[in-house]
Design an enzyme around this catalytic site. Structure first.
Site, mmCIF file in Angstrom:
data_model
loop_
_atom_site.group_PDB
_atom_site.id
_atom_site.type_symbol
_atom_site.label_atom_id
_atom_site.label_comp_id
_atom_site.label_asym_id
_atom_site.label_seq_id
_atom_site.Cartn_x
_atom_site.Cartn_y
_atom_site.Cartn_z
ATOM 1 N N ARG A 82 0.569 -1.008 0.248
ATOM 2 C CA ARG A 82 0.009 0.130 -0.104
ATOM 3 C C ARG A 82 0.680 1.243 -0.053
ATOM 4 O O ARG A 82 0.680 2.038 -0.912
ATOM 5 C CB ARG A 82 -1.077 0.226 1.481
ATOM 6 C CG ARG A 82 -1.470 -1.263 1.231
ATOM 7 C CD ARG A 82 -2.489 -1.581 -0.034
ATOM 8 N NE ARG A 82 -2.959 -3.072 0.500
ATOM 9 C CZ ARG A 82 -3.636 -4.198 -0.391
ATOM 10 N NH1 ARG A 82 -3.189 -3.633 -1.799
ATOM 11 N NH2 ARG A 82 -4.038 -5.195 0.224
ATOM 12 N N HIS A 187 -12.293 -12.195 -1.563
ATOM 13 C CA HIS A 187 -12.762 -11.425 -2.764
ATOM 14 C C HIS A 187 -14.136 -11.334 -2.939
ATOM 15 O O HIS A 187 -14.839 -10.365 -3.065
ATOM 16 C CB HIS A 187 -11.901 -10.365 -3.494
ATOM 17 C CG HIS A 187 -10.778 -10.586 -2.257
ATOM 18 N ND1 HIS A 187 -9.551 -10.684 -2.334
ATOM 19 C CD2 HIS A 187 -10.109 -8.611 -1.649
ATOM 20 C CE1 HIS A 187 -8.586 -10.371 -1.544
ATOM 21 N NE2 HIS A 187 -9.204 -9.359 -1.365
ATOM 22 N N ASP A 257 -11.097 -10.584 8.726
ATOM 23 C CA ASP A 257 -11.025 -10.370 7.258
ATOM 24 C C ASP A 257 -11.648 -8.704 6.714
ATOM 25 O O ASP A 257 -12.678 -8.858 7.652
ATOM 26 C CB ASP A 257 -10.806 -11.430 6.020
ATOM 27 C CG ASP A 257 -9.749 -10.798 4.923
ATOM 28 O OD1 ASP A 257 -9.441 -9.584 5.030
ATOM 29 O OD2 ASP A 257 -9.805 -11.853 4.482
#
Length: 495
Positions: A82, A187, A257
């Site tokens: 990131r 995801h 998560d």
């Protein structure tokens, strides 16, 4: 204790179990007010951190509004970065470190990453990865794991965590009970792992014995019927299984998560997942990224779901208050560690990570019958399946070639037209793959291209067992800047 708030107000007990995102690179006033009202944690993503300097300014602004708020980030190094999303990580993938198999090097890599995070005033790194990557078709773990061997995973995860802790960072092992034995990305859908208890325990739960040495554990959105019913992150079986895995009681934070992931948000719903996670024993709920959603609404929806569960008696006020107070106490301990371990200057930390990462990647990358000269090279990226963990991929291989004076040509439609003039006329061809054995589209495009250009060199960015059977091959163990530079160095110089 805090009473149920009026509409538009914030309940400090609900805020005390939430890890919220924010949009942009500056602290909005509303988020500052929520921090002052008791928000436990904020998580940063790539859109918050276009560069480390901006990340540092944002973290300091948050700590100015709440001294005990834990600023967290999902920074693994390698493909999942990131802080260095714009340039690529200075550090190699976990798989590359496992390939070298030098735990002391892995510890130094963790320390180098920890120094960068400390210089940015970040408190908690959602790392290391304890998944054992046993399924080569896994689209979300792959080279984020240290190995497909549980003992090697445990050794290197513990070494990496030790390095982070040396730098004053909090650590969070993920993704309990293990996300490595599935070809489904949580995801986008809910993964199912149909291993019996004995096999799953031996191959996937074993590394979690190191969890007592870490600060937190992240629970995964995975179904493991041999362990219990429902996704681990929101089901009551996960906490007892974690205690069993550590041969006692895990006293650190249990963090979910991201609850915006389709595995739970697309099944039970976002607000319901938040309530179920608390019922399942989670201490801190990671709400996910606001890159496609309104940050304030995300926080409000999860917050209001918890408050409503208290109001209707589903959650007791006493239990939620106790959970929030326990979470805040652990957050204060993480902040105390971060404040008392001196942080290096950011430029020095970045330079050190660059040097260490370059050496580690060079030791990891492997090749056979793969050599380039300085003529132009066509680069065909055949990786068709999205990589949701690492996000958008920068053209790291093309940049690495340019740094060595090699002109890279990108075809208009790579792999789709094997008879294209570009492919036929190119003096040299490099092909990027990740899941060519399991992704039908990637595999078909690779076959068509190699039928036309059998002299092409395949640069494989996934795990070795997912690599195509091709004579001219480079195993890069990842697609980030450091791994691509090492791959180009091997192609041009044979080292």
């Amino acid at each position: 204790m805090t009473s149920t708030p009026a509409a538009g107000h914030w309940d400090s007990d609900a805020l005390g179990v939430l890890m919220a995102p924010l949009t942009g690179t500056q602290l909005p006033e509303w988020m500052g007010e929520v921090l002052e009202a008791g928000l436990a944690s904020v998580i940063l993503f790539g859109h918050n951190t276009p560069d480390p300097e901006t990340a540092a300014a944002l973290s300091r602004a948050m700590h100015a509004r709440s001294a005990d708020c834990v600023v967290a980030i999902d920074e693994e190094g390698g493909d999942v970065t990131r802080l260095q999303a714009a340039t690529g990580s200075s550090l190699p993938t976990a798989w590359a470190l496992g390939e070298v198999d030098d735990p002391e090097l892995t510890r130094h890599a963790g320390s180098a990453l920890g120094d960068i995070l400390a210089a940015c005033d970040i408190d908690l790194d959602l790392a290391p990865v304890l998944d054992v990557s046993t399924d080569p078709a896994n689209p979300v773990i792959g080279t984020r794991a240290f190995s497909d061997d549980p003992d090697r995973v445990a050794a290197h995860a513990q070494a990496f965590a030790a390095g982070l802790i040396e730098s004053g960072l909090g650590t969070c092992a993920k993704h309990f009970p293990g996300h490595g034995a599935t070809a489904t990305d949580s995801h986008t859908a809910l993964p199912l792992i149909e291993l019996d208890r004995e096999e799953f325990t031996r191959d996937h739960l074993a590394p979690w014995s190191i969890a007592p040495w870490l600060d937190a554990v992240m629970t995964a959105h995975v179904l493991v019927p041999s362990l219990g019913e429902g996704p681990a992150s929101i089901s009551s079986w996960s906490r007892p299984e974690l205690d069993r895995a550590v041969s006692g009681t895990f006293h650190g934070l249990v963090i979910t998560d991201a609850l915006d992931m389709a595995a739970v948000a697309g099944t039970v719903g976002y607000g319901e997942a938040a309530v179920r996670a608390i019922e399942a024993g989670a201490d801190l709920l990671c709400l996910g990224t606001s890159i496609r959603r309104d940050d304030r609404h995300m926080l409000r929806e999860a917050h209001d779901a918890l408050v409503a569960a208290v109001a209707d008696g589903r959650l007791s006020r006493e239990s939620l208050h106790a959970r929030a107070e326990g979470t805040r106490a652990q957050c204060r301990r993480l902040r105390t560690r971060r404040r008392f371990v001196p942080a290096p200057e950011l430029p020095a930390a970045l330079a050190h990570a660059d040097a260490l990462g370059s050496d580690a990647a060079a030791r990891a990358v492997r090749g056979r019958h793969a050599h380039l000269d300085l003529r132009p090279v066509l680069v065909a990226d055949l990786r068709a399946r999205a990589d949701h963990a690492s996000g958008a991929r920068a053209p790291q291989l093309i940049q690495a070639l340019a740094e060595q004076g090699v002109q890279a040509v990108v075809p208009d439609y790579p792999g789709q037209d094997a008879h294209s003039h570009q492919l036929t006329s190119a003096p040299q061809v490099l092909v990027l793959t990740r899941l060519s054995r399991s992704d039908p589209d990637e595999g078909a495009r690779l076959s068509a291209l190699l039928a036309r250009r059998p002299d092409a060199i395949v640069v494989h960015t996934g795990v070795p067992d997912a690599a195509p059977d091709h004579r001219r091959l480079v195993l890069a163990h990842g697609a980030g800047r450091t791994m691509m530079r090492a791959a180009v160095d091997l192609l041009l110089r044979g080292r």
